[in-house]
Design an enzyme around this catalytic site. Structure first.
Site, PDB file in Angstrom:
ATOM      1  N   ARG A  27       0.828  -1.215   0.000  1.00  0.00           N
ATOM      2  CA  ARG A  27       0.000   0.000   0.000  1.00  0.00           C
ATOM      3  C   ARG A  27       0.863   1.266   0.000  1.00  0.00           C
ATOM      4  NH1 ARG A  27      -5.170  -1.852   1.641  1.00  0.00           N
ATOM      5  NH2 ARG A  27      -5.946   0.114   0.893  1.00  0.00           N
ATOM      6  N   ARG A  31      -2.305   7.251   1.344  1.00  0.00           N
ATOM      7  CA  ARG A  31      -2.686   8.456   2.075  1.00  0.00           C
ATOM      8  C   ARG A  31      -1.621   9.085   2.953  1.00  0.00           C
ATOM      9  NH1 ARG A  31      -7.730   5.470   4.296  1.00  0.00           N
ATOM     10  NH2 ARG A  31      -6.142   3.887   4.024  1.00  0.00           N
ATOM     11  N   ARG A  40      -6.219  12.828  -4.490  1.00  0.00           N
ATOM     12  CA  ARG A  40      -7.394  12.284  -3.811  1.00  0.00           C
ATOM     13  C   ARG A  40      -8.452  13.366  -3.601  1.00  0.00           C
ATOM     14  NH1 ARG A  40      -9.009  11.314   1.641  1.00  0.00           N
ATOM     15  NH2 ARG A  40      -9.807   9.206   1.988  1.00  0.00           N
ATOM     16  N   ASP A  76      -7.163  -1.443  -7.122  1.00  0.00           N
ATOM     17  CA  ASP A  76      -7.690  -2.052  -5.907  1.00  0.00           C
ATOM     18  C   ASP A  76      -8.119  -3.476  -6.218  1.00  0.00           C
ATOM     19  OD1 ASP A  76      -8.487  -1.041  -3.030  1.00  0.00           O
ATOM     20  OD2 ASP A  76      -9.981  -2.510  -3.643  1.00  0.00           O
ATOM     21  N   TYR A 153     -15.708  -9.804   0.501  1.00  0.00           N
ATOM     22  CA  TYR A 153     -16.363  -8.525   0.210  1.00  0.00           C
ATOM     23  C   TYR A 153     -17.633  -8.722  -0.606  1.00  0.00           C
ATOM     24  CZ  TYR A 153     -12.281  -6.184   2.096  1.00  0.00           C
ATOM     25  OH  TYR A 153     -11.294  -5.743   2.948  1.00  0.00           O
TER      26      TYR A 153
HETATM   27  O1  CP3 Z   1      -0.105  -1.082  -2.646  1.00  0.00           O
HETATM   28  C1  CP3 Z   1      -0.429  -0.060  -3.315  1.00  0.00           C
HETATM   29  O2  CP3 Z   1      -0.040   1.059  -3.038  1.00  0.00           O
HETATM   30  C2  CP3 Z   1      -1.251  -0.291  -4.548  1.00  0.00           C
HETATM   31  C3  CP3 Z   1      -2.631   0.025  -4.439  1.00  0.00           C
HETATM   32  C4  CP3 Z   1      -3.571  -0.819  -3.591  1.00  0.00           C
HETATM   33  C5  CP3 Z   1      -4.763  -0.267  -3.046  1.00  0.00           C
HETATM   34  N1  CP3 Z   1      -5.477  -1.284  -2.498  1.00  0.00           N
HETATM   35  C6  CP3 Z   1      -5.157   1.156  -3.131  1.00  0.00           C
HETATM   36  C7  CP3 Z   1      -6.115   1.673  -2.139  1.00  0.00           C
HETATM   37  C8  CP3 Z   1      -3.560  -2.178  -3.276  1.00  0.00           C
HETATM   38  C9  CP3 Z   1      -2.513  -3.230  -3.575  1.00  0.00           C
HETATM   39  C10 CP3 Z   1      -4.784  -2.456  -2.604  1.00  0.00           C
HETATM   40  C11 CP3 Z   1      -5.160  -3.808  -2.161  1.00  0.00           C
HETATM   41  C12 CP3 Z   1      -6.334  -3.980  -1.300  1.00  0.00           C
HETATM   42  N2  CP3 Z   1      -7.538  -3.319  -1.352  1.00  0.00           N
HETATM   43  C13 CP3 Z   1      -6.453  -4.987  -0.311  1.00  0.00           C
HETATM   44  C14 CP3 Z   1      -5.399  -6.016  -0.002  1.00  0.00           C
HETATM   45  C15 CP3 Z   1      -4.271  -5.477   0.806  1.00  0.00           C
HETATM   46  C16 CP3 Z   1      -4.628  -5.174   2.238  1.00  0.00           C
HETATM   47  O3  CP3 Z   1      -4.377  -4.043   2.644  1.00  0.00           O
HETATM   48  O4  CP3 Z   1      -5.091  -6.075   2.942  1.00  0.00           O
HETATM   49  C17 CP3 Z   1      -7.719  -4.870   0.283  1.00  0.00           C
HETATM   50  C18 CP3 Z   1      -8.278  -5.716   1.403  1.00  0.00           C
HETATM   51  C19 CP3 Z   1      -8.404  -3.806  -0.394  1.00  0.00           C
HETATM   52  C20 CP3 Z   1      -9.795  -3.337  -0.179  1.00  0.00           C
HETATM   53  C21 CP3 Z   1      -9.818  -1.923   0.264  1.00  0.00           C
HETATM   54  N3  CP3 Z   1      -9.502  -0.840  -0.537  1.00  0.00           N
HETATM   55  C22 CP3 Z   1     -10.159  -1.420   1.541  1.00  0.00           C
HETATM   56  C23 CP3 Z   1     -10.553  -2.281   2.726  1.00  0.00           C
HETATM   57  C24 CP3 Z   1     -10.045  -0.027   1.495  1.00  0.00           C
HETATM   58  C25 CP3 Z   1     -10.403   0.967   2.560  1.00  0.00           C
HETATM   59  C26 CP3 Z   1      -9.479   0.927   3.702  1.00  0.00           C
HETATM   60  C27 CP3 Z   1      -8.070   1.337   3.343  1.00  0.00           C
HETATM   61  O5  CP3 Z   1      -7.168   0.543   3.552  1.00  0.00           O
HETATM   62  O6  CP3 Z   1      -7.899   2.439   2.842  1.00  0.00           O
HETATM   63  C28 CP3 Z   1      -9.589   0.307   0.197  1.00  0.00           C
HETATM   64  C29 CP3 Z   1      -9.311   1.672  -0.307  1.00  0.00           C
HETATM   65  C30 CP3 Z   1      -7.960   1.916  -0.889  1.00  0.00           C
HETATM   66  N4  CP3 Z   1      -7.311   1.105  -1.768  1.00  0.00           N
HETATM   67  C31 CP3 Z   1      -7.158   3.075  -0.687  1.00  0.00           C
HETATM   68  C32 CP3 Z   1      -6.009   2.930  -1.468  1.00  0.00           C
HETATM   69  C33 CP3 Z   1      -4.884   3.898  -1.619  1.00  0.00           C
HETATM   70  C34 CP3 Z   1      -7.542   4.263   0.191  1.00  0.00           C
HETATM   71  C35 CP3 Z   1      -8.579   5.034  -0.517  1.00  0.00           C
HETATM   72  C36 CP3 Z   1      -8.425   6.489  -0.287  1.00  0.00           C
HETATM   73  O7  CP3 Z   1      -8.961   6.948   0.687  1.00  0.00           O
HETATM   74  O8  CP3 Z   1      -7.755   7.109  -1.103  1.00  0.00           O
END
Ligand code: CP3
Length: 345
Positions: A27, A31, A40, A76, A153
């Site tokens: 990740r 943020r 964002r 995502d 999900y």
């Molecule tokens: O690693 C990276 O930087 C690449 C981008 C990436 C995102 N999500 C961007 C994102 C990757 C590899 C993911 C994977 C992801 N998404 C997972 C598996 C990894 C993990 O953390 O367990 C899961 C479970 C998700 C589902 C998801 N997406 C959730 C639960 C959330 C909200 C909570 C959170 O962690 O922010 C997201 C949103 C998300 N995906 C954001 C980002 C940068 C934040 C959104 C924002 O507010 O900009």
């Protein structure tokens, strides 16, 4: 031969000796970076994912700002349920919401294994653009969710600590659950193959909720499907499996042909090595919350982590995603310490 200048990550995944340990952070595009927060503020979450120029700009931010040894595609895991026909919303300060989750056979009939070029072509376009802009500086990691984590999900409809509704679905309607898992698996294989064709140098499978299943259920509900994905991809690119909390199954994961296994901070590198065997690369496992420690403490703990993994067969990373409010200089201290100290191992 690789045309990538810094190919430490790929050489480590192939089990080759390298001059130091490669480092990236799960990740890493997100943020804690002010540059991410600017984009964002201007665009919605899926707009950022679906616009190749934005996805490319965000993917490159941690490479330019932090100096990590790999880029990971900005996208995502939930774009897969979207492509299969489920609505997915990303709600500020709440996370993902799927308003019409899968509960019955009728629900299953609403979704499909899609043509990925039609539904996820924007990801392949983003990858092509990212590869151009990276210009061989570091490898690009593609990714998808593990089928079990995606089911979580699709059935629960939102995030959860226990995903009890998703588990109940698997236990009460096993046939339906396995049909759904197979549909997700087929979609994921086509999707990851598309990512590789577009230029991804390696792919990671995020099974973030693998640790919610006991060892037998992990085999039947999760690993059975991850195995199909690895088999379909492993001759094209190295595959990394990150099944958070599923340390009990490291041995079975190592047996399916993955090049790397991610581990979280709840298992020592020594234990993980014992379970996984000597021939696989381990990735991890710094507690992401420890990046809030003062920088001298981060440095000390990173050195300890590097020594515990030992030389070779290690990709330094966090044990899960970086947290939103981590100071940028702390993230940089993590990466810089790996670079400096691992060269001395
Ligand atoms: O690693 C990276 O930087 C690449 C981008 C990436 C995102 N999500 C961007 C994102 C990757 C590899 C993911 C994977 C992801 N998404 C997972 C598996 C990894 C993990 O953390 O367990 C899961 C479970 C998700 C589902 C998801 N997406 C959730 C639960 C959330 C909200 C909570 C959170 O962690 O922010 C997201 C949103 C998300 N995906 C954001 C980002 C940068 C934040 C959104 C924002 O507010 O900009």
């Amino acid at each position: 031969m690789s045309n990538i200048k810094n190919d430490l990550l790929l050489r480590t995944l192939r089990g080759e000796k390298t001059e130091r340990v490669p480092v990236w952070m799960m990740r890493q595009a997100g943020r804690y970076l002010p540059e991410y927060m600017v984009l964002r503020g201007k665009y919605g979450f899926f707009e950022r994912c679906q616009t190749p120029e934005l996805a490319a700009a965000i993917t490159l931010q941690p490479v330019d700002i932090i100096g990590v040894d790999a880029a990971i595609l900005f996208s995502d895991i939930l774009v897969v349920p979207q492509a299969m026909g489920l609505e997915v919303q990303m709600i500020e300060s709440k996370g993902p919401v799927l308003p019409d989750p899968i509960k019955t056979l009728n629900d299953l009939n609403r979704i499909r294994v899609p043509n990925v070029d039609e539904t996820l072509g924007y990801v392949f376009d983003a990858i092509k653009l990212i590869k151009q802009e990276l210009n061989g500086r570091v490898p690009l990691i593609g990714f998808a969710g593990g089928p079990w984590t995606i089911l979580c999900y699709m059935v629960q409809g939102k995030g959860s600590k226990t995903f009890d509704e998703a588990k109940a679905f698997c236990y009460m309607q096993p046939e339906l659950a396995h049909q759904l898992l197979q549909m997700i698996t087929d979609t994921t294989i086509a999707y990851l193959k598309g990512q590789v064709a577009a230029g991804a140098d390696t792919v990671q499978i995020f099974d973030s909720w693998g640790g919610l299943l006991g060892p037998d259920d992990f085999e039947n509900i999760s690993l059975k499907y991850i195995r199909q994905i690895v088999a379909a991809l492993k001759d094209d690119v190295p595959v990394i499996i990150f099944a958070k909390g599923a340390w009990h199954s490291l041995e079975s994961m190592a047996a399916i042909g993955a090049a790397g296994l991610g581990i979280d901070w709840c298992i020592t590198p020594q234990m993980a090595r014992k379970f996984a065997g000597d021939n696989i690369t381990l990735q991890g496992n710094f507690d992401p919350a420890k990046l809030f420690s003062p920088i001298p403490v981060i440095k000390k703990e990173v050195k300890q982590m590097l020594r515990a993994f030992g030389k070779g067969h290690h990709i330094a990373n966090l044990g899960h995603g970086i947290l939103p409010n981590v100071p940028v200089d702390h993230a940089r201290a993590f990466v810089d310490t790996v670079k400096e100290e691992s060269a001395k191992l």
